[in-house]
Design a protein around this motif. Structure first.
Motif, PDB file in Angstrom:
ATOM      1  N   MET A   1       0.877  -1.436  -0.025  1.00 38.14           N
ATOM      2  CA  MET A   1       0.054  -0.119   0.110  1.00 38.14           C
ATOM      3  C   MET A   1       0.685   1.232   0.065  1.00 38.14           C
ATOM      4  SD  MET A   1      -2.940   1.158  -0.135  1.00 38.14           S
ATOM      5  CE  MET A   1      -4.002   2.655   0.217  1.00 38.14           C
ATOM      6  N   ILE A   2       1.871   1.178   0.604  1.00 39.81           N
ATOM      7  CA  ILE A   2       2.942   2.242   0.561  1.00 39.81           C
ATOM      8  C   ILE A   2       3.396   2.849  -0.780  1.00 39.81           C
ATOM      9  CG2 ILE A   2       5.221   1.188   0.435  1.00 39.81           C
ATOM     10  CD1 ILE A   2       4.456   4.170   2.586  1.00 39.81           C
ATOM     11  N   TRP A   3       3.372   2.124  -1.980  1.00 37.84           N
ATOM     12  CA  TRP A   3       3.472   2.399  -3.401  1.00 37.84           C
ATOM     13  C   TRP A   3       2.445   3.377  -3.840  1.00 37.84           C
ATOM     14  CZ3 TRP A   3       8.176   2.599  -5.079  1.00 37.84           C
ATOM     15  CH2 TRP A   3       9.138   1.833  -4.595  1.00 37.84           C
ATOM     16  N   ALA A   4       1.182   3.117  -3.165  1.00 34.65           N
ATOM     17  CA  ALA A   4       0.161   3.825  -3.773  1.00 34.65           C
ATOM     18  C   ALA A   4       0.240   5.395  -3.085  1.00 34.65           C
ATOM     19  CB  ALA A   4      -1.281   3.366  -2.938  1.00 34.65           C
ATOM     20  N   TRP A   5       0.711   5.679  -1.825  1.00 34.17           N
ATOM     21  CA  TRP A   5       1.139   7.072  -1.320  1.00 34.17           C
ATOM     22  C   TRP A   5       2.177   7.490  -2.216  1.00 34.17           C
ATOM     23  CZ3 TRP A   5      -2.020   9.179   2.243  1.00 34.17           C
ATOM     24  CH2 TRP A   5      -2.906   8.426   2.934  1.00 34.17           C
ATOM     25  N   ILE A   6       3.232   6.800  -2.552  1.00 35.12           N
ATOM     26  CA  ILE A   6       4.349   7.268  -3.344  1.00 35.12           C
ATOM     27  C   ILE A   6       3.823   7.602  -4.701  1.00 35.12           C
ATOM     28  CG2 ILE A   6       6.390   6.572  -4.531  1.00 35.12           C
ATOM     29  CD1 ILE A   6       7.093   4.649  -2.013  1.00 35.12           C
ATOM     30  N   ALA A   7       3.060   6.461  -5.311  1.00 36.48           N
ATOM     31  CA  ALA A   7       2.381   7.113  -6.558  1.00 36.48           C
ATOM     32  C   ALA A   7       1.711   8.469  -6.590  1.00 36.48           C
ATOM     33  CB  ALA A   7       1.545   5.957  -7.126  1.00 36.48           C
ATOM     34  N   ALA A   8       0.820   8.569  -5.540  1.00 35.06           N
ATOM     35  CA  ALA A   8      -0.032   9.823  -5.252  1.00 35.06           C
ATOM     36  C   ALA A   8       0.944  11.082  -5.285  1.00 35.06           C
ATOM     37  CB  ALA A   8      -0.743   9.629  -4.160  1.00 35.06           C
ATOM     38  N   ALA A   9       2.152  11.045  -4.344  1.00 35.18           N
ATOM     39  CA  ALA A   9       2.840  12.077  -4.194  1.00 35.18           C
ATOM     40  C   ALA A   9       3.625  12.482  -5.451  1.00 35.18           C
ATOM     41  CB  ALA A   9       4.139  11.699  -3.050  1.00 35.18           C
ATOM     42  N   VAL A  10       4.138  11.469  -6.226  1.00 35.65           N
ATOM     43  CA  VAL A  10       4.573  11.731  -7.537  1.00 35.65           C
ATOM     44  C   VAL A  10       3.733  12.283  -8.468  1.00 35.65           C
ATOM     45  CG1 VAL A  10       5.903  10.676  -9.466  1.00 35.65           C
ATOM     46  CG2 VAL A  10       6.356   9.861  -7.364  1.00 35.65           C
ATOM     47  N   ALA A  11       2.517  11.789  -8.594  1.00 35.41           N
ATOM     48  CA  ALA A  11       1.579  12.266  -9.601  1.00 35.41           C
ATOM     49  C   ALA A  11       1.111  13.657  -9.254  1.00 35.41           C
ATOM     50  CB  ALA A  11       0.203  11.299  -9.624  1.00 35.41           C
ATOM     51  N   ILE A  12       0.911  14.288  -8.046  1.00 34.50           N
ATOM     52  CA  ILE A  12       0.494  15.540  -7.526  1.00 34.50           C
ATOM     53  C   ILE A  12       1.732  16.495  -7.929  1.00 34.50           C
ATOM     54  CG2 ILE A  12      -0.089  17.015  -5.622  1.00 34.50           C
ATOM     55  CD1 ILE A  12      -1.434  14.459  -4.213  1.00 34.50           C
ATOM     56  N   SER A  13       3.006  15.772  -7.662  1.00 30.40           N
ATOM     57  CA  SER A  13       4.009  16.713  -8.083  1.00 30.40           C
ATOM     58  C   SER A  13       4.177  17.118  -9.413  1.00 30.40           C
ATOM     59  CB  SER A  13       5.531  16.066  -7.654  1.00 30.40           C
ATOM     60  OG  SER A  13       5.465  15.951  -6.000  1.00 30.40           O
ATOM     61  N   TRP A  14       3.814  15.986 -10.386  1.00 33.48           N
ATOM     62  CA  TRP A  14       3.929  16.300 -11.691  1.00 33.48           C
ATOM     63  C   TRP A  14       2.934  17.331 -12.014  1.00 33.48           C
ATOM     64  CZ3 TRP A  14       0.446  15.105 -15.680  1.00 33.48           C
ATOM     65  CH2 TRP A  14       0.837  15.076 -16.987  1.00 33.48           C
ATOM     66  N   LEU A  15       1.578  17.048 -11.639  1.00 29.22           N
ATOM     67  CA  LEU A  15       0.760  18.052 -11.924  1.00 29.22           C
ATOM     68  C   LEU A  15       0.883  19.469 -11.565  1.00 29.22           C
ATOM     69  CD1 LEU A  15      -2.539  16.071 -10.714  1.00 29.22           C
ATOM     70  CD2 LEU A  15      -1.822  16.414 -13.153  1.00 29.22           C
ATOM     71  N   PHE A  16       1.627  19.734 -10.558  1.00 29.31           N
ATOM     72  CA  PHE A  16       2.133  21.074 -10.275  1.00 29.31           C
ATOM     73  C   PHE A  16       3.461  21.649 -10.904  1.00 29.31           C
ATOM     74  CE2 PHE A  16      -0.816  20.422  -6.538  1.00 29.31           C
ATOM     75  CZ  PHE A  16      -1.239  21.846  -6.339  1.00 29.31           C
ATOM     76  N   CYS A  17       3.902  20.512 -11.514  1.00 26.53           N
ATOM     77  CA  CYS A  17       5.359  21.034 -12.004  1.00 26.53           C
ATOM     78  C   CYS A  17       5.015  21.676 -13.665  1.00 26.53           C
ATOM     79  CB  CYS A  17       6.067  19.748 -12.421  1.00 26.53           C
ATOM     80  SG  CYS A  17       7.780  20.074 -12.896  1.00 26.53           S
ATOM     81  N   LYS A  18       5.549  22.915 -13.763  1.00 27.58           N
ATOM     82  CA  LYS A  18       5.303  23.761 -14.955  1.00 27.58           C
ATOM     83  C   LYS A  18       5.801  22.775 -16.283  1.00 27.58           C
ATOM     84  CE  LYS A  18       6.058  28.395 -16.655  1.00 27.58           C
ATOM     85  NZ  LYS A  18       6.767  29.435 -16.531  1.00 27.58           N
ATOM     86  N   LYS A  19       5.005  22.613 -17.249  1.00 31.32           N
ATOM     87  CA  LYS A  19       5.224  21.854 -18.277  1.00 31.32           C
ATOM     88  C   LYS A  19       6.254  22.455 -19.168  1.00 31.32           C
ATOM     89  CE  LYS A  19       2.218  19.051 -16.855  1.00 31.32           C
ATOM     90  NZ  LYS A  19       2.084  19.600 -15.545  1.00 31.32           N
ATOM     91  N   GLY A  20       7.023  21.627 -19.881  1.00 28.70           N
ATOM     92  CA  GLY A  20       7.906  21.984 -20.832  1.00 28.70           C
ATOM     93  C   GLY A  20       9.433  22.004 -20.424  1.00 28.70           C
ATOM     94  N   ILE A  21       9.437  21.897 -19.032  1.00 30.04           N
ATOM     95  CA  ILE A  21      10.964  21.742 -18.428  1.00 30.04           C
ATOM     96  C   ILE A  21      11.534  20.284 -19.124  1.00 30.04           C
ATOM     97  CG2 ILE A  21      10.480  22.646 -16.439  1.00 30.04           C
ATOM     98  CD1 ILE A  21      10.589  20.096 -14.840  1.00 30.04           C
ATOM     99  N   SER A  22      12.948  20.111 -19.090  1.00 24.83           N
ATOM    100  CA  SER A  22      13.528  19.166 -19.786  1.00 24.83           C
ATOM    101  C   SER A  22      13.265  17.980 -18.878  1.00 24.83           C
ATOM    102  CB  SER A  22      15.126  19.487 -19.718  1.00 24.83           C
ATOM    103  OG  SER A  22      15.402  20.462 -20.703  1.00 24.83           O
ATOM    104  N   TRP A  23      13.401  16.700 -19.534  1.00 22.68           N
ATOM    105  CA  TRP A  23      12.745  15.595 -18.869  1.00 22.68           C
ATOM    106  C   TRP A  23      13.754  15.098 -17.517  1.00 22.68           C
ATOM    107  CZ3 TRP A  23      16.221  11.206 -18.581  1.00 22.68           C
ATOM    108  CH2 TRP A  23      17.123  11.059 -19.239  1.00 22.68           C
TER     109      TRP A  23
END
Length: 431
Positions: A1-23
């Motif tokens: 279940m910890i990976w669900a929390w990890i996935a949520a943290a990464v996903a929210i971070s990605w949503l707040f990350c300004k698009k267009g930055i280098s990979w």
């Protein structure tokens, strides 16, 4: 279940990350995952390491070769010799392999930046990371505090997965502290500091992305409090003070800065006074939890006592020259305690000469950066302030925890030591 929390943290971070930055900047979104990954021979291969291997490969493809600085080659060679002198203890060898791997990832990461140090893109990635992980950690804590504990929220053992850890202090008291995706509550804050520093810069003197930056600061401060880290509290207070001074000095209208600051302070004071009884009760509880129930610096199991005990062991057993191997000192002293200090851990693990040399390699990195940027324009200095401030705070914070492979520390150090200055700025200076 910890990976669900990890996935949520990464996903929210990605949503707040300004698009267009280098990979390759997305690696910052993975750095807070310090405890979880694939375990090989006692070492954990973490998600950011797998992503980092892709960065190394892409850098090799682009440049056909990787020219490694002499200092890094010397460090690798010295660590090999150190392990030979301490008997090739597997735990120490694996620690050093992980350290070298993170060094290579961080070095190739800063080499991938096309036009010098990409302050803006790094700032975007770290800011989003602080928001995403800070929100997930705060939500997990609020659920825990209300008795809601789904899998992944609460851990009663150190090696058990969980965002909140039930911790028994050396005095026998029990406390619950936020540790995020790190093994130690004192480490979680180091993964969010770069984003908090950029957020402060945005609010104080860059005057951009104010709402997003305030959100980042709010969740960062919540994690600082919930982690119960005394060092993090002190470092955060210092960071806030320094940024306010910087903002005041750089402001065109200093009176306006003072008025805004005093207004914010006044609103806080009015809110406190209007509910003074409840505030006093909560502050008393927090103080007792953070300071009253745990060992002080000079107590039987305090940090100073531990440091003194470990140093004395090295001297009494003639181990001060070559050390005892990384992460081994706790097995040898009568107290059976680790160093709880990354800089002392280097000395205990590799000996006084190599340990001090590595410590200085890290501690003097900001001076190396300053020397390379003397004479550059004010814009470059403003961009570097949050980077340097974050680095200094991390250096101080890990003086109360063992973490020689702290990825945020290594990445920032390599950027400060080897990151190139923007080519256009170079040309302007040369002209």
């Amino acid at each position: 279940m910890i990976w669900a929390w990890i996935a949520a943290a990464v996903a929210i971070s990605w949503l707040f990350c300004k698009k267009g930055i280098s990979w390759y900047h997305y690696i910052w979104l993975l750095l807070p995952i310090e405890m979880y990954g694939v375990t090989i021979a006692g070492a954990t291969l973490k998600p950011y390491m797998l992503f980092g291997i892709c960065i190394i490969a892409s850098d090799l493809v682009r440049n056909k070769t990787i020219r490694i600085p002499v200092a890094i080659i010397a460090a690798v060679f010295a660590l090999i010799i150190s392990d030979f002198l301490t008997g090739f203890v597997m735990a120490s060898v694996m620690q050093h392999i992980m350290f070298i791997l993170v060094l290579m990832i961080g070095f190739c990461y800063q080499r991938r930046q096309k036009d010098g140090i990409e302050f803006e893109e790094m700032g975007q990635a770290t800011l989003a990371t602080t928001i995403g992980y800070g929100m997930v950690f705060t939500v997990a804590w609020l659920m825990f505090s209300r008795g809601i504990t789904p899998d992944g929220v609460y851990a009663s053992e150190r090696l058990e997965p969980g965002i909140v850890l039930r911790l028994a202090s050396f005095g026998g008291n029990i406390s619950q502290r936020m540790r995020g995706f790190c093994i130690d509550p004192n480490s979680v804050i180091t993964t969010l500091i770069p984003g908090a520093a950029y957020a402060l810069a945005n609010v104080v003197y860059r005057k951009q992305e104010i709402v997003k930056s305030i959100l980042a600061l709010a969740v960062y401060l919540a994690v600082v409090v919930y982690s119960g880290s005394r060092m993090a509290l002190m470092c955060t207070f210092v960071m806030l003070t320094i940024f306010f001074v910087i903002g005041y000095k750089r402001a065109n209208n200093k009176r306006q800065v003072l008025v805004v600051g005093m207004t914010i302070l006044g609103v806080i004071l009015i809110g406190l006074i209007s509910n003074i009884d409840a505030v006093i009760l909560e502050v008393a509880k927090m103080w007792e939890s953070i300071f009253g129930e745990r060992a002080s610096l000079g107590s039987e199991y305090g940090r100073l006592t531990i440091w003194k005990t470990n140093i004395q062991y090295l001297i009494r057993n003639n181990k001060e020259l070559f050390g005892v191997g990384q992460n081994q000192i706790y097995l040898l002293t009568e107290r059976g305690l680790a160093c709880h200090n990354t800089w002392l851990e280097w000395i205990c693990g590799t000996g006084i000469f190599l340990g001090v040399a590595i410590d200085l390699w890290f501690i003097l990195a900001p001076l190396k950066y300053k020397k390379r940027t003397i004479g550059l324009d004010d814009e470059n200095a403003k961009n570097a302030i949050p980077l340097i401030m974050a680095y200094v705070i991390v250096v101080v914070c890990i003086s109360t925890v063992d973490n020689i492979t702290n990825s945020v520390l290594l990445f920032l150090m390599l950027i400060l030591r080897y990151g190139t200055i923007n080519q256009s700025i170079k040309m302007e200076r040369e002209a």
